[in-house]
Design a protein around this motif. Structure first.
Motif, PDB file in Angstrom:
ATOM      1  N   VAL A 216     -20.418   7.433 -65.813  1.00  0.00           N
ATOM      2  CA  VAL A 216     -19.407   7.328 -64.520  1.00  0.00           C
ATOM      3  C   VAL A 216     -19.217   8.992 -64.246  1.00  0.00           C
ATOM      4  N   THR A 217     -19.079   9.128 -62.926  1.00  0.00           N
ATOM      5  CA  THR A 217     -19.189  10.783 -62.255  1.00  0.00           C
ATOM      6  C   THR A 217     -18.343  10.747 -63.515  1.00  0.00           C
ATOM      7  N   PRO A 218     -16.613  10.579 -62.705  1.00  0.00           N
ATOM      8  CA  PRO A 218     -15.710  11.988 -63.527  1.00  0.00           C
ATOM      9  C   PRO A 218     -16.070  12.722 -65.408  1.00  0.00           C
ATOM     10  N   PRO A 219     -16.121  11.481 -65.959  1.00  0.00           N
ATOM     11  CA  PRO A 219     -15.841  11.737 -67.482  1.00  0.00           C
ATOM     12  C   PRO A 219     -17.824  12.594 -67.547  1.00  0.00           C
ATOM     13  N   GLN A 220     -18.784  12.472 -67.163  1.00  0.00           N
ATOM     14  CA  GLN A 220     -19.547  12.860 -67.448  1.00  0.00           C
ATOM     15  C   GLN A 220     -19.656  14.509 -67.130  1.00  0.00           C
TER      16      GLN A 220
ATOM     17  N   MET B  26     -31.101  12.836 -71.828  1.00  0.00           N
ATOM     18  CA  MET B  26     -30.853  13.846 -72.665  1.00  0.00           C
ATOM     19  C   MET B  26     -29.148  12.377 -73.097  1.00  0.00           C
ATOM     20  N   LEU B  27     -29.186  12.524 -74.039  1.00  0.00           N
ATOM     21  CA  LEU B  27     -27.584  12.019 -74.704  1.00  0.00           C
ATOM     22  C   LEU B  27     -25.933  11.707 -73.540  1.00  0.00           C
ATOM     23  N   GLY B  28     -25.626  10.985 -73.135  1.00  0.00           N
ATOM     24  CA  GLY B  28     -24.231  11.299 -72.039  1.00  0.00           C
ATOM     25  C   GLY B  28     -23.581  10.816 -72.694  1.00  0.00           C
ATOM     26  N   SER B  29     -22.365  11.496 -73.011  1.00  0.00           N
ATOM     27  CA  SER B  29     -20.986  10.644 -73.512  1.00  0.00           C
ATOM     28  C   SER B  29     -20.873   9.548 -72.409  1.00  0.00           C
ATOM     29  N   GLN B  30     -19.473   9.211 -73.168  1.00  0.00           N
ATOM     30  CA  GLN B  30     -19.138   7.432 -72.477  1.00  0.00           C
ATOM     31  C   GLN B  30     -17.845   7.396 -71.698  1.00  0.00           C
ATOM     32  N   PRO B  31     -17.953   6.881 -70.798  1.00  0.00           N
ATOM     33  CA  PRO B  31     -18.578   6.057 -70.140  1.00  0.00           C
ATOM     34  C   PRO B  31     -20.017   6.876 -69.004  1.00  0.00           C
TER      35      PRO B  31
ATOM     36  N   ASP C 130     -25.708  13.237 -64.741  1.00  0.00           N
ATOM     37  CA  ASP C 130     -24.521  12.589 -66.023  1.00  0.00           C
ATOM     38  C   ASP C 130     -24.920  10.933 -66.211  1.00  0.00           C
ATOM     39  N   HIS C 131     -25.798  10.813 -65.495  1.00  0.00           N
ATOM     40  CA  HIS C 131     -25.770   9.554 -65.504  1.00  0.00           C
ATOM     41  C   HIS C 131     -27.383   8.964 -64.275  1.00  0.00           C
ATOM     42  N   ALA C 132     -27.814   7.915 -65.009  1.00  0.00           N
ATOM     43  CA  ALA C 132     -28.760   7.439 -63.880  1.00  0.00           C
ATOM     44  C   ALA C 132     -28.693   6.152 -63.518  1.00  0.00           C
ATOM     45  N   GLN C 133     -29.315   5.796 -62.292  1.00  0.00           N
ATOM     46  CA  GLN C 133     -28.470   3.749 -62.385  1.00  0.00           C
ATOM     47  C   GLN C 133     -29.636   3.229 -62.031  1.00  0.00           C
ATOM     48  N   VAL C 134     -29.624   1.978 -62.508  1.00  0.00           N
ATOM     49  CA  VAL C 134     -30.563   0.701 -63.059  1.00  0.00           C
ATOM     50  C   VAL C 134     -29.747  -0.165 -61.542  1.00  0.00           C
ATOM     51  N   CYS C 135     -31.363  -1.725 -61.731  1.00  0.00           N
ATOM     52  CA  CYS C 135     -30.898  -2.248 -60.835  1.00  0.00           C
ATOM     53  C   CYS C 135     -30.749  -3.286 -61.594  1.00  0.00           C
TER      54      CYS C 135
ATOM     55  N   VAL D   9     -12.789  10.991 -74.927  1.00  0.00           N
ATOM     56  CA  VAL D   9     -11.366  11.129 -75.665  1.00  0.00           C
ATOM     57  C   VAL D   9     -10.833  11.997 -76.026  1.00  0.00           C
ATOM     58  N   VAL D  10     -11.284  13.472 -76.228  1.00  0.00           N
ATOM     59  CA  VAL D  10     -10.926  14.701 -76.041  1.00  0.00           C
ATOM     60  C   VAL D  10      -9.965  15.331 -74.848  1.00  0.00           C
ATOM     61  N   HIS D  11     -10.763  15.419 -73.687  1.00  0.00           N
ATOM     62  CA  HIS D  11     -10.635  15.512 -72.173  1.00  0.00           C
ATOM     63  C   HIS D  11      -9.924  14.689 -72.115  1.00  0.00           C
ATOM     64  N   GLY D  12     -10.478  13.174 -71.571  1.00  0.00           N
ATOM     65  CA  GLY D  12      -8.774  12.792 -71.415  1.00  0.00           C
ATOM     66  C   GLY D  12      -9.459  11.801 -69.523  1.00  0.00           C
ATOM     67  N   ILE D  13     -10.324  12.655 -69.169  1.00  0.00           N
ATOM     68  CA  ILE D  13     -11.290  11.952 -67.664  1.00  0.00           C
ATOM     69  C   ILE D  13     -12.050  10.771 -68.336  1.00  0.00           C
ATOM     70  N   THR D  14     -11.643   9.534 -68.442  1.00  0.00           N
ATOM     71  CA  THR D  14     -12.710   8.675 -68.968  1.00  0.00           C
ATOM     72  C   THR D  14     -12.666   7.437 -67.810  1.00  0.00           C
ATOM     73  N   GLN D  15     -12.287   7.863 -66.635  1.00  0.00           N
ATOM     74  CA  GLN D  15     -12.621   6.522 -65.563  1.00  0.00           C
ATOM     75  C   GLN D  15     -12.072   7.606 -64.136  1.00  0.00           C
TER      76      GLN D  15
END
Length: 623
Positions: free
Chosen positions: A57-61, A50-55, A488-493, A72-78
């Motif tokens: 990471v957990t709270p924004p996604q 799926m195409l996630g939003s940016q960035p 919300d996201h995956a992780q990579v090494c 940029v709309v909901h304001g939880i960016t990090q």
């Protein structure tokens, strides 16, 4: 005009960090049959991407998934947010009051559907609707449910041996793989059961950082953001890899004496909880064949019934006992695992999990649910976050999260069967937190202990835990529920050891210092120290994806004239693209934009940096 809804009952089962590529791999290998069965009855891309939003990471996604709006709309960016005008301070960001968009569960509950929001981080707590149909369980922090709000004691290890002379508190050297270094003796004021009874109960300190507290810290001249400037700071796997610095209690093992009910041949040792303030005498016991195979933990030697009985290699869950936290008494629930025990009872190693206050209902809505959950589902489960390459401790982490997953399964069934829940928004953090502890070892950067196949096996075992989760909920598809699986996201090494840029846990110094934008203070010997020289600093990298200009008129310590701001941003962007990793010779920044241009990617806005950047794959931390 009204029409019948396509679905009367909806279950959204989100798993934090669940990788579509690994999920597809394990499905194709026949290892995730329940996930395959769900997929076959629904629709998705074959690669599950799926195409996630940016960035990513957990709270924004998760806030984007809840609201349908970009950061940029909901304001939880990090994870955290810069407090306006205070570059040295972060505010707590997993707070629904920071969210500027409405989550979907509010109108659903207000339309008459009984709706459960289970541990959805970043936009769920506190509840933002007063509908009687809305049920919210935590969401104030990632990890296991209520692991931050209810936390009253940290996890630790116990090592006992007949050769030890006294009970001590030891700490693991963060740069070592196994060695222990004793740093202090049993602290004065250690309490046993008899001396705890007269202590009065009181509320523990709020676990959330609030702006008033931050302002007070600033007034006292305290910086509240980590300055990441040296090896071992932040999330990066640097010299020696990553290990958890965890308290270890060492205790002598000796013949049992003075017990009300110690069987013949029993030996004794001592466990200290609450950072050494509570003493729990324990027995080493043998079976009918004369082999020592278990231990029993007691409140005192006077008791005949133990708090817990632990067998070698098995986790003992939900042990309820007194805890002291911030000099106040609580009743906590925790797990024990006897990792190893010599057959002659001469030595042992065991793990004791963190403890959660079983009487705290601060992140449960409505509050009546708290008692019902404790009685019918079980105590809220603690988490394990052990950064280690030790196979025994990796197994411990998996065992702890097994209970978290099973607790979720029990809770969902209880809420459907007893509260009539019709819509569920559920977030499970098992993959994310466990992956963080070992994914960096999937490629060897010179400090791996095992072959890469060992870490790949750990990963597979983790996804089998997820398969178990879905297998126990699969039956809902045959009971007229519509089920959605998301992440919300995956992780990579990372391929290379990342430079200090893009780390979410503080102000990233190294790269910005090399480029001449961030300057550290020096001690009397000329050595760099972890304090920013704001008079000489023009910009800092912080919050993960953001660079903030040290702007006059906006920052109390501002050094950059507003008329020079845009051109400075241009220079920073150019320098970021020009920076090369010392090992690969390749650039480490994939994209860098002015804040106003980051809006095109759904990022930017007033809660993001003046320059927004993304780290190239191979040089990131793991998200």
């Amino acid at each position: 005009m009204e029409r019948k809804a396509y679905a009367d009952k909806i279950m959204i089962l989100g798993v934090d960090g669940m990788d579509p590529r690994l999920t597809r791999k394990y499905i194709d290998e026949g290892k995730m049959p329940s996930v395959k069965a769900i997929a076959e009855r629904g629709c998705q891309r074959h690669d599950l991407v799926m195409l996630g939003s940016q960035p990513t990471v957990t709270p924004p996604q998760w806030t984007t998934l809840a609201t349908g709006a970009n950061p940029v709309v909901h304001g939880i960016t990090q994870f955290s947010r810069i407090i306006p005008g205070l570059l040295t301070q972060h505010g707590y960001n997993l707070d629904s009051r920071m969210c500027k968009a409405e989550p979907a569960w509010n109108p659903i509950a207000e339309s008459g559907k009984k709706t459960l929001v289970l541990h959805w981080p970043g936009s769920a707590w506190p509840p933002t609707s007063d509908s009687e149909n809305l049920y919210v369980i935590d969401g104030s922090a990632p990890g296991s449910v209520a692991s931050a709000a209810f936390h009253v004691d940290s996890e630790f290890m116990v090592g006992a041996n007949e050769s030890f002379k006294e009970v001590t508190i030891a700490h693991r050297d963060p740069n070592a793989t196994s060695a222990l270094c004793v740093i202090d003796k049993l602290p004065e004021g250690t309490k046993d059961e008899e001396t705890m009874t007269d202590m009065g109960a009181a509320l523990k300190q709020n676990h959330l950082m609030v702006d008033d507290t931050m302002a007070q810290m600033q007034a006292a001249g305290m910086e509240t953001v980590n300055v990441l400037a040296f090896d071992g700071d932040g999330q990066a796997p640097r010299k020696g890899g990553m290990t958890t610095s965890m308290n270890t209690i060492t205790s002598p093992i000796k013949p049992a004496e003075g017990w009300a009910a110690a069987p013949e041949g029993a030996k004794e040792f001592t466990i200290l909880t609450s950072n050494g303030l509570i003493r729990r005498p324990s027995l080493v016991l043998k079976n009918e064949n004369g082999i020592y195979d278990r231990i029993a933990v007691y409140k005192s030697k006077k008791d005949t019934t133990p708090l817990a009985v632990c067998y070698v290699g098995k986790m003992t869950y939900n042990v309820v006992d007194e805890v002291i936290f911030s000099d106040k008494p609580y009743v906590g629930s925790r797990h024990y695992k006897l990792i190893s025990l010599a057959e002659d009872g001469s030595q042992l190693k065991m793990y004791v999990s963190s403890a959660l206050d079983i009487n705290d209902d601060s992140v449960i809505h409505p509050k009546r649910l708290h008692k019902a959950i404790i009685e019918n589902v079980g105590p809220f489960p603690p988490q394990a976050a052990i950064y280690t390459q030790d196979e025994d401790l990796q197994a411990v982490t998996r065992d702890v999260w097994d209970e978290v997953v099973d607790w979720y399964i029990r809770l969902i069934h209880y809420m459907v069967e007893n509260e009539g829940i019709e819509v569920i928004f559920s977030h499970l953090h098992s993959v994310d937190l466990q992956e963080h502890t070992f994914i960096k070892f999937l490629s060897d950067k010179g400090f791996n202990i095992h072959d890469e196949s060992v870490y790949a096996k750990w990963m597979e075992e983790l996804y089998m835990q997820v398969e178990h989760y879905y297998s126990k909920l699969l039956h809902f598809l045959d009971e007229d529920w519509t089920m959605m699986i998301t992440s919300d996201h995956a992780q990579v090494c990372p391929t290379y050891i990342p430079p200090y840029i893009g780390d979410m846990s503080g102000i990233n110094v190294q790269l910005m210092e090399e480029l001449g934008y961030t300057v550290l203070k020096r001690d009397e010997n000329g050595n760099r120290i972890k304090k920013i020289d704001w008079e000489k600093t023009r910009a800092v990298a912080s919050q993960g994806n953001d660079i903030f200009i040290n702007l006059k008129g906006r920052e109390p310590q501002g050094s950059v004239d507003p008329k020079d701001k845009y051109q400075l941003e241009e220079q920073i962007i150019s320098d970021l693209y020009s920076y090369r990793h010392p090992d690969s010779g390749q650039r480490v920044i994939a994209l860098a934009l002015h804040n106003k241009d980051a809006v095109l990617l759904g990022y930017g806005g007033p809660t993001a940096g003046d320059v927004c950047f993304w780290v190239a794959e191979g040089y990131n931390y793991d998200h």
